[in-house]
Each structure stands twice: as structure tokens, then as C-alpha cells.
Write a protein that holds these residues in place. Structure first.
Motif, PDB file in Angstrom:
ATOM      1  N   THR A 181       0.878  -1.135  -0.027  1.00 11.90           N
ATOM      2  CA  THR A 181      -0.073   0.176   0.211  1.00 11.90           C
ATOM      3  C   THR A 181       0.739   1.301  -0.054  1.00 11.90           C
ATOM      4  OG1 THR A 181      -1.587  -1.009   1.195  1.00 11.90           O
ATOM      5  CG2 THR A 181      -1.606   1.408   1.199  1.00 11.90           C
ATOM      6  N   MET A 182       0.345   2.298  -0.777  1.00 13.56           N
ATOM      7  CA  MET A 182       1.105   3.638  -0.689  1.00 13.56           C
ATOM      8  C   MET A 182      -0.151   4.608  -0.371  1.00 13.56           C
ATOM      9  SD  MET A 182       3.454   3.182  -4.404  1.00 13.56           S
ATOM     10  CE  MET A 182       4.704   4.308  -3.849  1.00 13.56           C
ATOM     11  N   ASN A 183       0.625   5.491   0.262  1.00 14.03           N
ATOM     12  CA  ASN A 183      -0.340   6.553   1.059  1.00 14.03           C
ATOM     13  C   ASN A 183       0.028   7.984   0.973  1.00 14.03           C
ATOM     14  OD1 ASN A 183      -1.789   4.173   2.410  1.00 14.03           O
ATOM     15  ND2 ASN A 183       0.052   4.066   3.482  1.00 14.03           N
ATOM     16  N   TRP A 184      -0.709   8.816   0.971  1.00 17.72           N
ATOM     17  CA  TRP A 184      -0.498  10.396   1.072  1.00 17.72           C
ATOM     18  C   TRP A 184      -1.305  10.695   2.556  1.00 17.72           C
ATOM     19  CZ3 TRP A 184       2.782  13.039  -1.488  1.00 17.72           C
ATOM     20  CH2 TRP A 184       3.122  12.700  -2.554  1.00 17.72           C
ATOM     21  N   TYR A 185      -0.429  11.406   3.162  1.00 17.30           N
ATOM     22  CA  TYR A 185      -0.756  11.958   4.314  1.00 17.30           C
ATOM     23  C   TYR A 185      -0.671  13.492   4.524  1.00 17.30           C
ATOM     24  CZ  TYR A 185      -1.042   7.538   6.895  1.00 17.30           C
ATOM     25  OH  TYR A 185      -0.904   6.256   7.572  1.00 17.30           O
ATOM     26  N   ARG A 186      -1.154  14.345   5.355  1.00 16.45           N
ATOM     27  CA  ARG A 186      -0.952  15.679   5.313  1.00 16.45           C
ATOM     28  C   ARG A 186      -0.964  16.266   6.902  1.00 16.45           C
ATOM     29  NH1 ARG A 186      -6.283  18.002   2.208  1.00 16.45           N
ATOM     30  NH2 ARG A 186      -7.993  17.719   4.078  1.00 16.45           N
ATOM     31  N   GLN A 187      -0.511  17.119   7.076  1.00 18.30           N
ATOM     32  CA  GLN A 187      -0.427  17.929   8.190  1.00 18.30           C
ATOM     33  C   GLN A 187      -0.601  19.310   8.286  1.00 18.30           C
ATOM     34  OE1 GLN A 187       2.859  16.695  11.136  1.00 18.30           O
ATOM     35  NE2 GLN A 187       1.415  17.284  12.617  1.00 18.30           N
ATOM     36  N   ALA A 188      -1.588  19.831   8.605  1.00 19.37           N
ATOM     37  CA  ALA A 188      -2.000  21.305   8.620  1.00 19.37           C
ATOM     38  C   ALA A 188      -1.220  21.738   9.919  1.00 19.37           C
ATOM     39  CB  ALA A 188      -3.187  21.680   8.419  1.00 19.37           C
ATOM     40  N   PRO A 189      -0.704  23.293   9.658  1.00 20.39           N
ATOM     41  CA  PRO A 189      -0.425  23.797  10.888  1.00 20.39           C
ATOM     42  C   PRO A 189      -1.177  23.847  12.265  1.00 20.39           C
ATOM     43  CG  PRO A 189       0.007  25.161   9.202  1.00 20.39           C
ATOM     44  CD  PRO A 189      -0.975  24.004   8.773  1.00 20.39           C
ATOM     45  N   GLY A 190      -0.731  23.243  13.211  1.00 23.38           N
ATOM     46  CA  GLY A 190      -1.337  22.832  14.627  1.00 23.38           C
ATOM     47  C   GLY A 190      -2.394  21.934  14.535  1.00 23.38           C
ATOM     48  N   LYS A 191      -2.432  21.052  13.600  1.00 20.62           N
ATOM     49  CA  LYS A 191      -3.383  19.852  13.374  1.00 20.62           C
ATOM     50  C   LYS A 191      -2.353  18.737  13.541  1.00 20.62           C
ATOM     51  CE  LYS A 191      -7.183  22.285  11.440  1.00 20.62           C
ATOM     52  NZ  LYS A 191      -8.157  22.494  10.378  1.00 20.62           N
ATOM     53  N   GLN A 192      -3.205  17.530  13.730  1.00 24.36           N
ATOM     54  CA  GLN A 192      -2.596  16.350  13.567  1.00 24.36           C
ATOM     55  C   GLN A 192      -2.367  15.839  12.201  1.00 24.36           C
ATOM     56  OE1 GLN A 192      -4.793  13.638  16.093  1.00 24.36           O
ATOM     57  NE2 GLN A 192      -3.419  13.987  17.943  1.00 24.36           N
ATOM     58  N   ARG A 193      -1.344  14.902  11.855  1.00 19.29           N
ATOM     59  CA  ARG A 193      -1.181  14.366  10.452  1.00 19.29           C
ATOM     60  C   ARG A 193      -2.559  13.434  10.296  1.00 19.29           C
ATOM     61  NH1 ARG A 193       4.715  11.821   9.043  1.00 19.29           N
ATOM     62  NH2 ARG A 193       5.105  14.212   9.800  1.00 19.29           N
ATOM     63  N   GLU A 194      -3.048  13.573   9.144  1.00 13.91           N
ATOM     64  CA  GLU A 194      -4.202  12.776   8.635  1.00 13.91           C
ATOM     65  C   GLU A 194      -4.003  12.059   7.457  1.00 13.91           C
ATOM     66  OE1 GLU A 194      -7.703  14.976   8.212  1.00 13.91           O
ATOM     67  OE2 GLU A 194      -6.786  16.234   6.635  1.00 13.91           O
ATOM     68  N   LEU A 195      -4.271  10.896   7.256  1.00 14.15           N
ATOM     69  CA  LEU A 195      -4.372   9.898   6.026  1.00 14.15           C
ATOM     70  C   LEU A 195      -5.347  10.697   5.133  1.00 14.15           C
ATOM     71  CD1 LEU A 195      -3.242   7.496   4.575  1.00 14.15           C
ATOM     72  CD2 LEU A 195      -4.999   6.223   5.838  1.00 14.15           C
ATOM     73  N   VAL A 196      -4.747  10.889   3.997  1.00  8.07           N
ATOM     74  CA  VAL A 196      -5.762  11.404   2.757  1.00  8.07           C
ATOM     75  C   VAL A 196      -6.113  10.704   1.859  1.00  8.07           C
ATOM     76  CG1 VAL A 196      -5.485  13.237   1.242  1.00  8.07           C
ATOM     77  CG2 VAL A 196      -4.477  13.884   3.047  1.00  8.07           C
ATOM     78  N   ALA A 197      -5.161   9.681   1.407  1.00  6.85           N
ATOM     79  CA  ALA A 197      -5.552   8.812   0.302  1.00  6.85           C
ATOM     80  C   ALA A 197      -4.756   7.549   0.193  1.00  6.85           C
ATOM     81  CB  ALA A 197      -5.500   9.553  -1.011  1.00  6.85           C
ATOM     82  N   THR A 198      -5.182   6.432  -0.099  1.00 11.24           N
ATOM     83  CA  THR A 198      -4.564   5.233   0.114  1.00 11.24           C
ATOM     84  C   THR A 198      -4.912   4.719  -1.323  1.00 11.24           C
ATOM     85  OG1 THR A 198      -4.789   5.012   2.460  1.00 11.24           O
ATOM     86  CG2 THR A 198      -4.570   3.022   1.101  1.00 11.24           C
ATOM     87  N   ILE A 199      -3.715   3.699  -1.601  1.00 13.24           N
ATOM     88  CA  ILE A 199      -4.007   2.789  -2.880  1.00 13.24           C
ATOM     89  C   ILE A 199      -3.232   1.571  -2.891  1.00 13.24           C
ATOM     90  CG2 ILE A 199      -1.852   4.084  -4.234  1.00 13.24           C
ATOM     91  CD1 ILE A 199      -3.471   3.349  -6.839  1.00 13.24           C
ATOM     92  N   THR A 200      -3.835   0.484  -3.047  1.00  7.36           N
ATOM     93  CA  THR A 200      -3.245  -0.737  -2.746  1.00  7.36           C
ATOM     94  C   THR A 200      -2.363  -1.382  -3.813  1.00  7.36           C
ATOM     95  OG1 THR A 200      -4.954  -2.112  -3.796  1.00  7.36           O
ATOM     96  CG2 THR A 200      -5.289  -1.314  -1.364  1.00  7.36           C
TER      97      THR A 200
END
Length: 120
Positions: free
Chosen positions: A32-51
Motif C-alpha cells: 500500500t502507498m499512502n498520502w498523509y498531510r499535516q496542517a499547522p497546529g493539527k495532527q497528521r491525517e491520512l488523505v488517500a490510499t492505493i493498494t
């Protein structure tokens, strides 16, 4: 094994960007390959996943606007981001489960972040 992410930048609301993340080094297989993002002052979140088989999943806030894809021959994943909003501003990270050799276990690898700023 290294993951190299690139493609971030400054874009106006409604604009588009395409992020890329290439894996290099000793690679036997990528799951699996994933994209995460982290905005200022926020926790990192999983944005998209592809198996490895191409099945995709997205967080609700980007559905219909973002598209994750991968090129297995190039060990690369992409994140096409359209109709960008100011709330998409964040550092974007790629992540992948990689096996360096057939006898080794799967390991999670992270790329360095690439900054996406959506602002007029």
C-alpha cells in the motif's frame, strides 16, 4: 530504501497541483502507498490510499477532488489535487509499505514532506 516526494507549491483556490513520490533503493515489492498531510497546529491525517492492486480510498473532504494513482514500473505514486481549497494547505507526506528483499519483512517508509499552500 528512500521515498522522495515533490510537486508542492503555492496555488490559488480552485487550482490544481500534482504531487509525486518515488521510491528508490533496494526494492522487492511495494504494498500500500499512502498520502498523509499535516496542517499547522493539527495532527497528521491520512488523505488517500492505493493498494498494490489499485484499490483507492480517500478521506471525505477530498473525495471527488483528489485522485491517487501509482506506476508500479516506476515505484511511484501520484496525488492529483484539483479544486484546491485553503483548507487543503498542509505539508503532504508519502508513505509506503516496502519489502527490500523477498526474505525480509514489510517495513513502513516515509518521504520528506512537500508543502502545499492554497491562497489568493
Amino acid at each position: 530504501v528512500q521515498l522522495q516526494a515533490y510537486g508542492g507549491g503555492l496555488v490559488q483556490p480552485g487550482g490544481s497541483l500534482r504531487l509525486s513520490c518515488a521510491a528508490s533503493g533496494s526494492i522487492f515489492a511495494i504494498d500500500t502507498m499512502n498520502w498523509y498531510r499535516q496542517a499547522p497546529g493539527k495532527q497528521r491525517e491520512l488523505v488517500a490510499t492505493i493498494t498494490s492492486g489499485g484499490v483507492t480510498n480517500y478521506i471525505e473532504s477530498v473525495k471527488g477532488r483528489f485522485t491517487i494513482s501509482r506506476d508500479n514500473a516506476k515505484n511511484t505514486t501520484y496525488l492529483q489535487m484539483n479544486s484546491l481549497k485553503p483548507e487543503d494547505t498542509a505539508v503532504y507526506y508519502c508513505n509506503a509499505n516496502i519489502k527490500a528483499a523477498y526474505w525480509q519483512t514489510w517495513k513502513q517508509h516515509w518521504g520528506q514532506g512537500t508543502l502545499v499552500t492554497v491562497s489568493s
